[in-house]
Write a protein that holds these residues in place. Structure first.
Motif, PDB file in Angstrom:
ATOM      1  N   ASP A 108      34.455  42.671  30.671  1.00  0.00           N
ATOM      2  CA  ASP A 108      34.602  41.251  30.329  1.00  0.00           C
ATOM      3  C   ASP A 108      35.368  40.485  31.411  1.00  0.00           C
ATOM      4  O   ASP A 108      36.295  41.000  32.030  1.00  0.00           O
ATOM      5  N   HIS A 109      34.935  39.268  31.650  1.00  0.00           N
ATOM      6  CA  HIS A 109      35.499  38.339  32.635  1.00  0.00           C
ATOM      7  C   HIS A 109      35.203  38.751  34.081  1.00  0.00           C
ATOM      8  O   HIS A 109      35.796  38.196  35.009  1.00  0.00           O
ATOM      9  N   ARG A 110      34.293  39.712  34.280  1.00  0.00           N
ATOM     10  CA  ARG A 110      33.895  40.101  35.630  1.00  0.00           C
ATOM     11  C   ARG A 110      32.378  40.092  35.736  1.00  0.00           C
ATOM     12  O   ARG A 110      31.673  40.087  34.736  1.00  0.00           O
ATOM     13  N   ILE A 111      31.900  40.110  36.971  1.00  0.00           N
ATOM     14  CA  ILE A 111      30.460  40.183  37.219  1.00  0.00           C
ATOM     15  C   ILE A 111      30.233  41.130  38.390  1.00  0.00           C
ATOM     16  O   ILE A 111      31.034  41.179  39.327  1.00  0.00           O
ATOM     17  N   ASN A 112      29.139  41.901  38.320  1.00  0.00           N
ATOM     18  CA  ASN A 112      28.825  42.879  39.357  1.00  0.00           C
ATOM     19  C   ASN A 112      27.486  42.592  40.017  1.00  0.00           C
ATOM     20  O   ASN A 112      26.512  42.212  39.341  1.00  0.00           O
ATOM     21  N   LEU A 113      27.428  42.817  41.321  1.00  0.00           N
ATOM     22  CA  LEU A 113      26.166  42.881  42.037  1.00  0.00           C
ATOM     23  C   LEU A 113      25.414  44.111  41.530  1.00  0.00           C
ATOM     24  O   LEU A 113      26.022  45.151  41.289  1.00  0.00           O
ATOM     25  N   PRO A 114      24.078  44.042  41.339  1.00  0.00           N
ATOM     26  CA  PRO A 114      23.340  45.239  40.945  1.00  0.00           C
ATOM     27  C   PRO A 114      23.636  46.405  41.893  1.00  0.00           C
ATOM     28  O   PRO A 114      23.544  46.263  43.113  1.00  0.00           O
ATOM     29  N   GLN A 115      24.012  47.545  41.310  1.00  0.00           N
ATOM     30  CA  GLN A 115      24.449  48.684  42.116  1.00  0.00           C
ATOM     31  C   GLN A 115      24.227  49.979  41.353  1.00  0.00           C
ATOM     32  O   GLN A 115      24.259  50.008  40.122  1.00  0.00           O
ATOM     33  N   ILE A 116      24.006  51.044  42.097  1.00  0.00           N
ATOM     34  CA  ILE A 116      23.913  52.387  41.540  1.00  0.00           C
ATOM     35  C   ILE A 116      25.166  53.152  41.907  1.00  0.00           C
ATOM     36  O   ILE A 116      25.616  53.119  43.052  1.00  0.00           O
ATOM     37  N   ARG A 117      25.737  53.845  40.923  1.00  0.00           N
ATOM     38  CA  ARG A 117      26.854  54.751  41.164  1.00  0.00           C
ATOM     39  C   ARG A 117      26.390  56.157  40.787  1.00  0.00           C
ATOM     40  O   ARG A 117      25.853  56.367  39.695  1.00  0.00           O
ATOM     41  N   ALA A 118      26.595  57.098  41.696  1.00  0.00           N
ATOM     42  CA  ALA A 118      26.069  58.443  41.458  1.00  0.00           C
ATOM     43  C   ALA A 118      26.694  59.426  42.437  1.00  0.00           C
ATOM     44  O   ALA A 118      27.353  59.030  43.412  1.00  0.00           O
ATOM     45  N   ASN A 119      26.468  60.703  42.159  1.00  0.00           N
ATOM     46  CA  ASN A 119      26.881  61.755  43.092  1.00  0.00           C
ATOM     47  C   ASN A 119      25.821  61.863  44.175  1.00  0.00           C
ATOM     48  O   ASN A 119      24.833  62.596  44.035  1.00  0.00           O
ATOM     49  N   LEU A 120      26.026  61.165  45.260  1.00  0.00           N
ATOM     50  CA  LEU A 120      25.029  61.104  46.322  1.00  0.00           C
ATOM     51  C   LEU A 120      25.089  62.327  47.235  1.00  0.00           C
ATOM     52  O   LEU A 120      24.292  62.430  48.175  1.00  0.00           O
ATOM     53  N   LYS A 121      25.998  63.257  46.949  1.00  0.00           N
ATOM     54  CA  LYS A 121      26.023  64.523  47.682  1.00  0.00           C
ATOM     55  C   LYS A 121      24.964  65.482  47.136  1.00  0.00           C
ATOM     56  O   LYS A 121      24.608  66.463  47.794  1.00  0.00           O
ATOM     57  N   ASP A 122      24.487  65.213  45.920  1.00  0.00           N
ATOM     58  CA  ASP A 122      23.422  66.019  45.324  1.00  0.00           C
ATOM     59  C   ASP A 122      22.075  65.454  45.741  1.00  0.00           C
ATOM     60  O   ASP A 122      21.787  64.271  45.520  1.00  0.00           O
ATOM     61  N   TYR A 155      33.445  40.535  41.167  1.00  0.00           N
ATOM     62  CA  TYR A 155      34.657  39.723  41.185  1.00  0.00           C
ATOM     63  C   TYR A 155      35.013  39.256  39.779  1.00  0.00           C
ATOM     64  O   TYR A 155      34.200  39.301  38.847  1.00  0.00           O
ATOM     65  N   MET A 156      36.245  38.825  39.661  1.00  0.00           N
ATOM     66  CA  MET A 156      36.759  38.298  38.406  1.00  0.00           C
ATOM     67  C   MET A 156      36.251  36.872  38.206  1.00  0.00           C
ATOM     68  O   MET A 156      36.295  36.058  39.128  1.00  0.00           O
ATOM     69  N   GLN A 157      35.770  36.562  37.015  1.00  0.00           N
ATOM     70  CA  GLN A 157      35.265  35.210  36.745  1.00  0.00           C
ATOM     71  C   GLN A 157      36.290  34.308  36.066  1.00  0.00           C
ATOM     72  O   GLN A 157      36.184  33.092  36.140  1.00  0.00           O
ATOM     73  N   ASN A 158      37.253  34.901  35.392  1.00  0.00           N
ATOM     74  CA  ASN A 158      38.302  34.115  34.752  1.00  0.00           C
ATOM     75  C   ASN A 158      39.250  33.604  35.839  1.00  0.00           C
ATOM     76  O   ASN A 158      39.863  34.400  36.550  1.00  0.00           O
ATOM     77  N   PRO A 159      39.398  32.300  36.015  1.00  0.00           N
ATOM     78  CA  PRO A 159      40.249  31.785  37.088  1.00  0.00           C
ATOM     79  C   PRO A 159      41.740  31.954  36.835  1.00  0.00           C
ATOM     80  O   PRO A 159      42.544  31.746  37.745  1.00  0.00           O
ATOM     81  N   LEU A 160      42.141  32.323  35.638  1.00  0.00           N
ATOM     82  CA  LEU A 160      43.557  32.495  35.326  1.00  0.00           C
ATOM     83  C   LEU A 160      43.955  33.930  35.645  1.00  0.00           C
ATOM     84  O   LEU A 160      43.496  34.868  34.991  1.00  0.00           O
ATOM     85  N   VAL A 161      44.786  34.114  36.656  1.00  0.00           N
ATOM     86  CA  VAL A 161      45.111  35.462  37.120  1.00  0.00           C
ATOM     87  C   VAL A 161      46.613  35.713  37.063  1.00  0.00           C
ATOM     88  O   VAL A 161      47.422  34.788  37.194  1.00  0.00           O
TER      89      VAL A 161
END
Length: 317
Positions: free
Chosen positions: A147-161, A299-305
């Motif tokens: 919540d209050h964040r947004i992500n670029l489309p991305q894959i997270r994985a064990n890329l050593k396999d 990045y964080m979308q909520n401007p109150l930090v």
């Protein structure tokens, strides 16, 4: 027809060349209303890999629900080799409450492989491992930012396999990140069983993000084509995914109101200004600078930090 072509989940048999919708009982609410795990199974006409798709392990991360719906519309049993097992809403309790967590505030993705006699989260994790993961040879778990964040489309994985990396490259998200597993996560539990698994993240909580959804749908179809399960969607990748070994969060040096000047997917240089934090009337302002050369992946979308908050996520390039 051979016995290994028949899929059995929760006592229900799904023969080759068929599609079945299941409801697996999970637990009752205090009102005694029973909640169930919704499962869609598409069993192909020919034996092959068995791929599960899961979404909403965090109940407020809903892009994956729509991604799975669109994938299921395109996958037909007579064109499928192997089996697709789709669970669009794993954390049914959190989904109803529009919450990341279960009613006891546990994070389901820290409770795998679970236990049949543990907490509600542990029991749900055990049920998912028993009825879904144990049936499969591959998995794709769909997430968004918290919540209050947004992500670029991305894959997270064990890329050593090698097998996992091949699927990650086929998925074709803009970025694929080599990431170690977290204790109690579905990815860790599946990896311990020798099952290649991709974790896809894109967009934000409680919102449909059209771009993140489209990347997810096309990515899954490309992975299925790579595994020989389904015809290729036919869309060529504009460029190969960026392979990332490390990421860094830029944190707020002070509390205040944040004004970002960067966008998802933007390349930045070390010490470049990413934005500024100011007091309410703007009398004092502190610049936020990139800690490395990188790509903005969240990045964080909520401007109150508050001081120390993670505000910009960079893939180190």
């Amino acid at each position: 027809m051979t016995n290994d072509q028949i899929i059995e989940i929760a006592g229900v048999s799904i023969p080759p060349g068929s599609r079945k919708r299941l409801e697996i009982p999970v637990a009752g609410l205090p009102t005694q209303t029973m909640l169930s795990l919704p499962v869609a199974v598409v069993n192909g006409t020919r034996p092959g890999p068995r791929l599960w798709l899961s979404a909403a392990i965090h109940g407020d991360e809903i892009n994956g629900v729509e991604i799975i719906r669109q994938v299921l519309k395109q996958v037909k049993p007579n064109k499928l080799t192997g089996t697709l097992i789709a669970v669009p809403i794993v954390n049914v309790f959190g989904f109803i409450e529009q919450s990341r967590y279960l009613p006891d505030r546990r994070d389901l993705n820290r409770c795998f492989p679970g236990s049949p006699r543990g907490s509600l989260a542990a029991r749900l994790a055990h049920l998912f491992m028993t009825e879904i993961v144990s049936q499969c040879t591959h998995g794709i778990d769909l997430h968004t930012a918290s919540d209050h964040r947004i992500n670029l489309p991305q894959i997270r994985a064990n890329l050593k396999d090698a097998n996992t990396k091949r699927c990650a490259e086929a998925f074709g998200a803009p970025v694929m990140i080599h990431a170690t597993t977290r204790d109690g996560s579905l990815r860790e539990a599946a990896t311990q069983r020798g099952i290649p698994i991709l974790l896809y993240e894109g967009g934000e909580a409680l919102r449909f993000g059209p771009e993140a959804i489209e990347v997810g749908v096309q990515g899954i179809l490309r992975v299925m084509a790579c595994l020989g399960m389904h015809p290729s969607p036919g869309n060529e990748l504009p460029e190969p995914p960026l392979l990332v070994e490390k990421t860094q969060w830029v944190r707020a040096s002070r509390s205040g109101i944040l004004r970002l000047r960067v966008k998802l997917g933007q390349q930045v240089e070390k010490k470049q200004s990413l934005g500024a934090i100011a007091d309410p009337v703007g009398e004092t302002t502190s610049e936020v600078h990139a800690s490395c050369n990188g790509l903005v992946i969240g990045y964080m979308q909520n401007p109150l930090v508050n001081q120390g908050d993670a505000i910009v996520h960079l893939a180190v390039v």
